[in-house]
Design an enzyme around this catalytic site. Structure first.
Site, PDB file in Angstrom:
ATOM      1  N   ASP A 120      -0.081  17.686 -53.790  1.00  0.00           N
ATOM      2  CA  ASP A 120       0.689  17.777 -54.924  1.00  0.00           C
ATOM      3  C   ASP A 120       0.336  17.778 -56.221  1.00  0.00           C
ATOM      4  O   ASP A 120      -0.366  16.736 -56.778  1.00  0.00           O
ATOM      5  CB  ASP A 120       1.923  16.645 -54.778  1.00  0.00           C
ATOM      6  CG  ASP A 120       3.163  16.856 -55.479  1.00  0.00           C
ATOM      7  OD1 ASP A 120       3.954  16.067 -55.646  1.00  0.00           O
ATOM      8  OD2 ASP A 120       3.272  17.844 -56.085  1.00  0.00           O
ATOM      9  N   ASP A 176      11.284  16.271 -56.565  1.00  0.00           N
ATOM     10  CA  ASP A 176      10.653  15.236 -57.388  1.00  0.00           C
ATOM     11  C   ASP A 176      11.833  14.422 -58.008  1.00  0.00           C
ATOM     12  O   ASP A 176      12.875  15.070 -58.767  1.00  0.00           O
ATOM     13  CB  ASP A 176      10.070  15.714 -58.298  1.00  0.00           C
ATOM     14  CG  ASP A 176       8.515  16.328 -57.640  1.00  0.00           C
ATOM     15  OD1 ASP A 176       8.435  17.817 -57.800  1.00  0.00           O
ATOM     16  OD2 ASP A 176       7.812  15.941 -56.990  1.00  0.00           O
TER      17      ASP A 176
HETATM   18  C1  DX5 Z   1       4.610  16.128 -60.232  1.00  0.00           C
HETATM   19  C2  DX5 Z   1       5.303  16.710 -59.181  1.00  0.00           C
HETATM   20  C3  DX5 Z   1       5.082  18.019 -58.574  1.00  0.00           C
HETATM   21  C4  DX5 Z   1       5.451  19.312 -59.448  1.00  0.00           C
HETATM   22  C5  DX5 Z   1       4.352  20.389 -58.813  1.00  0.00           C
HETATM   23  O1  DX5 Z   1       4.754  15.048 -60.672  1.00  0.00           O
HETATM   24  O2  DX5 Z   1       5.234  15.677 -58.254  1.00  0.00           O
HETATM   25  O3  DX5 Z   1       5.834  18.269 -57.177  1.00  0.00           O
HETATM   26  O4  DX5 Z   1       6.551  19.431 -59.540  1.00  0.00           O
HETATM   27  O5  DX5 Z   1       4.557  21.226 -59.924  1.00  0.00           O
HETATM   28  P1  DX5 Z   1       3.157  22.066 -60.240  1.00  0.00           P
HETATM   29  O6  DX5 Z   1       2.909  22.964 -58.749  1.00  0.00           O
HETATM   30  O7  DX5 Z   1       3.224  22.969 -61.410  1.00  0.00           O
HETATM   31  O8  DX5 Z   1       1.932  21.218 -60.364  1.00  0.00           O
HETATM   32 ZN    ZN Z   2       6.166  15.922 -56.127  1.00  0.00          ZN
END
Ligand code: DX5
Ligand code: ZN
Length: 225
Positions: free
Chosen positions: A175, A35
């Protein structure tokens, strides 16, 4: 249909990324989800170009680079990528999606578009044929540890139908809060790539290895679509 597990490395142990990468390799992870946030498109900062370079020097696992940045057309070139990597940008972050797709493709890697929760799938339909992946954000982009926004699930089935009709290999990625329970629903609706983070693979109740086994047993069941 092949299913892809893409752990979100920002949910890993920031003091021991080397161990996290070894765990990914030992558990045949498909993509490392990175990210990249610019503090403008989203109110947060995370990983960037250096992390991408370090990962390339450290592992053969392809990278799934999730750009949460404004004007991605100006920033794609900052990243060193290989042919198996994917660069995904947010359609809400640019006025010229076609230019970003062309820029990504000119680097010889794969291209994807991410849709924030309030963005309708019609926004991405004109570009579907050119892309390798669509990322459906099931939380608002910017932070790990959030809860799923239920109405985003509807996009999975509709986009699954649209990409299926293209008859080409395609990643339909989800995601945000991809927990074990949510992954089951998302899989049934037609997703085949799963960004797994704090609510599944990095869940502290069990080892990473056991979490991967459980996650795989859930998604390797054929979807309804
Ligand atoms: C949030 C990111 C995700 C995040 C997912 O903006 O794009 O990839 O890291 O984290 P979780 O699985 O905790 O929602
Ligand atoms: Zn992400």
């Amino acid at each position: 249909m092949k299913k892809y597990i893409c752990p979100s490395i920002m949910c890993g142990n920031w003091l021991h990324f080397d161990e996290t990468i070894r765990q990914f390799e030992n558990n045949q992870i498909d993509y490392i989800h990175i990210d990249v946030m610019d503090g403008e498109f989203v109110p947060n900062y995370t990983l960037g170009t250096d992390m991408v370079s370090v990962l390339h020097q450290t592992t053969q696992i392809p990278l799934d680079i999730h750009l949460m940045v404004v004007h991605p057309e100006l920033k794609v070139d900052y990243f060193q990528v290989g042919k198996d990597d994917i660069i995904t940008f947010h359609i809400e972050a640019t006025r010229c999606p076609q230019a970003v797709i062309d820029k990504i493709k000119s680097k010889g890697c794969k291209a994807g578009i991410a849709l924030s929760p309030d963005t309708n799938i019609t926004a991405v339909l004109p570009y579907l044929e050119q892309l390798d992946m669509i990322t459906i954000m099931t939380v608002y982009p910017g932070f790990a540890g959030q809860s799923l926004i239920p109405y985003t699930l509807d996009k999975i089935a509709s986009l699954h139908k649209a990409v299926d009709a293209l008859n080409k290999p395609y990643l339909l990625e989800v995601d945000g809060n991809v927990s074990f329970d949510n992954a089951k629903i998302m899989n049934e609706m037609g997703a085949n790539a799963f960004v797994a983070g704090s609510s599944s693979l990095f869940c502290k109740d069990h080892s990473f290895e056991d979490n991967v086994k459980q996650f795989r047993s859930i998604i390797e069941v054929s979807s309804r679509g």
